[in-house]
Design a protein around this motif. Structure first.
Motif, PDB file in Angstrom:
ATOM      1  N   SER A  14       0.790  -1.611  -0.025  1.00 17.73           N
ATOM      2  CA  SER A  14      -0.198  -0.215   0.346  1.00 17.73           C
ATOM      3  C   SER A  14       1.040   1.214  -0.065  1.00 17.73           C
ATOM      4  O   SER A  14       0.150   2.217  -0.406  1.00 17.73           O
ATOM      5  CB  SER A  14      -0.963   0.222   0.938  1.00 17.73           C
ATOM      6  OG  SER A  14       0.057   0.136   2.340  1.00 17.73           O
ATOM      7  N   SER A  15       2.252   0.957   0.833  1.00 16.44           N
ATOM      8  CA  SER A  15       2.955   2.122   0.528  1.00 16.44           C
ATOM      9  C   SER A  15       3.686   2.609  -0.389  1.00 16.44           C
ATOM     10  O   SER A  15       3.610   3.679  -1.380  1.00 16.44           O
ATOM     11  CB  SER A  15       4.001   2.217   1.790  1.00 16.44           C
ATOM     12  OG  SER A  15       3.510   1.779   3.158  1.00 16.44           O
ATOM     13  N   CYS A  45       0.226   4.306  -2.611  1.00 14.40           N
ATOM     14  CA  CYS A  45       0.430   6.134  -2.723  1.00 14.40           C
ATOM     15  C   CYS A  45       1.404   6.704  -3.229  1.00 14.40           C
ATOM     16  O   CYS A  45       1.504   7.658  -3.598  1.00 14.40           O
ATOM     17  CB  CYS A  45       0.367   5.805  -1.298  1.00 14.40           C
ATOM     18  SG  CYS A  45      -1.053   4.912  -0.343  1.00 14.40           S
ATOM     19  N   LYS A  66       1.368   9.283  -5.774  1.00 15.59           N
ATOM     20  CA  LYS A  66       1.746  10.992  -5.586  1.00 15.59           C
ATOM     21  C   LYS A  66       2.851  11.341  -6.666  1.00 15.59           C
ATOM     22  O   LYS A  66       2.690  12.283  -6.963  1.00 15.59           O
ATOM     23  CB  LYS A  66       2.797  10.998  -3.968  1.00 15.59           C
ATOM     24  CG  LYS A  66       3.031  12.414  -4.293  1.00 15.59           C
ATOM     25  CD  LYS A  66       2.273  13.287  -3.333  1.00 15.59           C
ATOM     26  CE  LYS A  66       3.553  14.455  -2.715  1.00 15.59           C
ATOM     27  NZ  LYS A  66       2.117  15.278  -1.715  1.00 15.59           N
ATOM     28  N   TYR A 107      -9.017   3.959  -4.011  1.00 17.51           N
ATOM     29  CA  TYR A 107      -8.819   5.079  -3.101  1.00 17.51           C
ATOM     30  C   TYR A 107      -9.222   5.922  -3.318  1.00 17.51           C
ATOM     31  O   TYR A 107      -9.763   6.590  -4.804  1.00 17.51           O
ATOM     32  CB  TYR A 107      -6.924   5.356  -3.322  1.00 17.51           C
ATOM     33  CG  TYR A 107      -5.936   4.325  -2.868  1.00 17.51           C
ATOM     34  CD1 TYR A 107      -6.409   4.827  -1.079  1.00 17.51           C
ATOM     35  CD2 TYR A 107      -5.307   3.694  -3.398  1.00 17.51           C
ATOM     36  CE1 TYR A 107      -5.458   3.877  -0.591  1.00 17.51           C
ATOM     37  CE2 TYR A 107      -4.468   2.929  -3.200  1.00 17.51           C
ATOM     38  CZ  TYR A 107      -4.398   2.999  -1.361  1.00 17.51           C
ATOM     39  OH  TYR A 107      -4.045   1.670  -0.808  1.00 17.51           O
ATOM     40  N   SER A 167      -1.573  13.346  -2.017  1.00 15.00           N
ATOM     41  CA  SER A 167      -1.855  11.712  -0.584  1.00 15.00           C
ATOM     42  C   SER A 167      -2.993  11.440  -0.875  1.00 15.00           C
ATOM     43  O   SER A 167      -4.207  11.870  -1.885  1.00 15.00           O
ATOM     44  CB  SER A 167      -1.479  12.528   0.510  1.00 15.00           C
ATOM     45  OG  SER A 167      -2.014  13.139   0.528  1.00 15.00           O
ATOM     46  N   VAL A 168      -3.730  10.083  -0.203  1.00 12.96           N
ATOM     47  CA  VAL A 168      -4.760   9.675  -0.158  1.00 12.96           C
ATOM     48  C   VAL A 168      -5.654   9.720   1.202  1.00 12.96           C
ATOM     49  O   VAL A 168      -4.964   9.992   1.951  1.00 12.96           O
ATOM     50  CB  VAL A 168      -4.499   8.429  -1.344  1.00 12.96           C
ATOM     51  CG1 VAL A 168      -3.745   7.960  -2.081  1.00 12.96           C
ATOM     52  CG2 VAL A 168      -4.020   7.234   0.567  1.00 12.96           C
TER      53      VAL A 168
END
Length: 477
Positions: free
Chosen positions: A423-424, A427, A431, A465, A472-473
């Protein structure tokens, strides 16, 4: 985002800095280098030039190496010669190079005289010149010229109905393949594939060299139509090579064969390229015919994921105009394209299931973009195989994979670091593409990734998302 991809052959007419830069910035997706012509030094220079220009402009461009294959060709000789109808011509088999005139031509393959019979047709230069065998004596095939014309060196020879006993990947092909691997190309086009066994030598050499290049099997022989499912099973993409196919089978059969190949490839979730004479008139004219435009549009409407330019960009008078014309036609045809297809027979069952779930989530939630993490390009290929109209971004930490997915319909790429958590990573990718303008505030994004790591983990997760004002989310919706 443009759905249909464009492959263009780079040759003397388009290899200069200005032409390449214009074509790359305009929207070229894959540059094809034909190993049947030119030399390795030239190809290495052109590949380096393509890589440099693409890097300078921040664009991902794939390179395809097209192997010569077991195709019969005339040998090398000087000049242009006219073959006159009704005259007799001798084909001297086993001569890679030699003298030539209107009554005698060298032929590379030494076994032709033993494998052909009196009465058999022999077609030269994509069928434009037709001969009929009258007599075979050891290394000489004497033919009557049925339809004449101008002939130059290295033109192709077709013998419909005769199975030529040449290996699928001979010594010349292996040399070409190893050179292409050294250039780190993304795609290897294997010529004249007749069965799935013909793909094995190229796959073995790629594995030996630790190359992850995709194999594009060229369907250009009647035997390939009989073994189509098996060939598709062992390929990463296929090409409908209509030039030789249209000589080996009756021309009126080619549209049906093309449709069958496209449907079979799409069912397996593979990209499929339609090639040969798509804008043939633009080799010498600045505008296409209406029939050529319709041909391109119909190929796209029937499911082709890519179209290819050959002589138009390699040796034609208007290489850049040909590409720009193809871009306009594909963009217009893409607007008319409709319908969600599913790769029902694709391999990688678990990845296919997650790809299907992610596309379904994106469709039902009216997402603005799909992101899919991919290590080798397979997850992105299976998402793209669903033919959704939603733009797809492949997320990878490998620049070569970013270039490889340029053959996939409706896909672009972002190269970013793979973090510890899937997930990181996703994300971070969101971005990144927010900052370069591909996403905006409040856009909805479906992120398909592996676990525990996004790219190297098994594809297992689809998240929805919403993008915030800074890229960002907010979190999973």
């Amino acid at each position: 985002m443009r759905r249909t991809r464009i492959v263009a052959t780079i040759g003397p007419a388009s290899c200069d800095e200005e032409s390449l830069r214009t074509m790359i910035k305009a929207g070229l997706d894959v540059a094809r280098l034909n190993y049947s012509h030119g030399d390795d030094e030239w190809r290495a220079e052109v590949a380096e030039r393509i890589r440099r220009i693409a890097k300078e402009d921040g664009i991902h461009i794939g390179i395809m190496a097209d192997l010569p294959g077991p195709k019969l060709r005339l040998g090398r000789f000087e000049g242009t010669h006219h073959l006159s109808q009704g005259e007799i011509i001798s084909l001297r088999c086993g001569e890679a190079e030699g003298y030539a005139d209107s009554s005698s031509l060298p032929v590379e393959y030494g076994g032709l005289a033993k494998e052909i019979r009196p009465g058999d047709p022999v077609l030269l230069s994509d069928g434009l010149i037709q001969l009929e065998v009258e007599e075979c004596n050891e290394n000489i095939v004497r033919c009557k010229i049925i339809e004449g014309g101008l002939i130059t060196e290295r033109k192709g020879i077709n013998v419909p109905g005769t199975i030529v006993k040449l290996p699928a990947v001979g010594s010349r092909d292996e040399e070409a393949l190893r050179h292409a691997i050294g250039l780190d190309v993304e795609f290897i086009a294997v010529s004249y594939v007749r069965s799935k066994e013909d793909v094995s030598p190229a796959r073995r050499i790629l594995d030996e060299c630790n190359s992850k290049a995709w194999i594009v099997s060229k369907i250009e022989h009647p035997s390939a139509l009989e073994s189509l499912d098996g060939i598709i099973e062992v390929s990463d993409a296929v090409m409908v090579a209509r030039g030789d196919l249209g000589v080996e089978i009756p021309p009126e059969e080619v549209p049906m064969a093309q449709d069958r190949i496209v449907k079979a490839a799409r069912k397996r979730g593979l990209p499929v390229i339609v090639a040969t004479q798509m804008l043939e008139s633009m080799v010498t004219n600045p505008r296409p015919t209406r029939a050529e435009v319709a041909d391109i549009a119909n190929a796209i409407r029937h499911g082709a994921t890519a179209v290819m330019l050959s002589a138009e960009t390699a040796s034609g008078t208007y290489p850049v105009d040909s590409l720009l014309t193809m871009l306009r036609v594909t963009r217009r045809a893409d607007l008319e394209w409709d319908g969600l297809t599913k790769p029902t027979d694709a391999k990688l069952l678990l990845t296919r299931a997650v790809a299907n779930a992610g596309v379904t989530l994106a469709e039902t939630s009216s997402a603005d973009r799909i992101l899919v993490a991919t290590k080798h390009g397979n997850a992105a290929r299976l998402v793209a195989a669903h033919s959704t109209k939603i733009p797809i971004t492949a997320v990878t930490n490998n620049p070569s994979v970013a270039r490889k997915v340029m053959l996939l319909p409706g896909v672009d790429a972002v190269v970013c670091e793979e973090l510890e958590r899937g997930s990181s990573t996703m994300c971070l990718a969101i971005k990144t593409i927010f900052e370069n303008g591909r996403l905006k505030q409040n856009d909805r994004v479906v992120a398909i990734s592996g676990s525990p790591k996004a790219m190297s983990g098994a594809t297992s997760t689809a998240r929805l998302y919403r993008v915030t004002e800074d890229g960002s989310v907010d979190g999973d919706e």
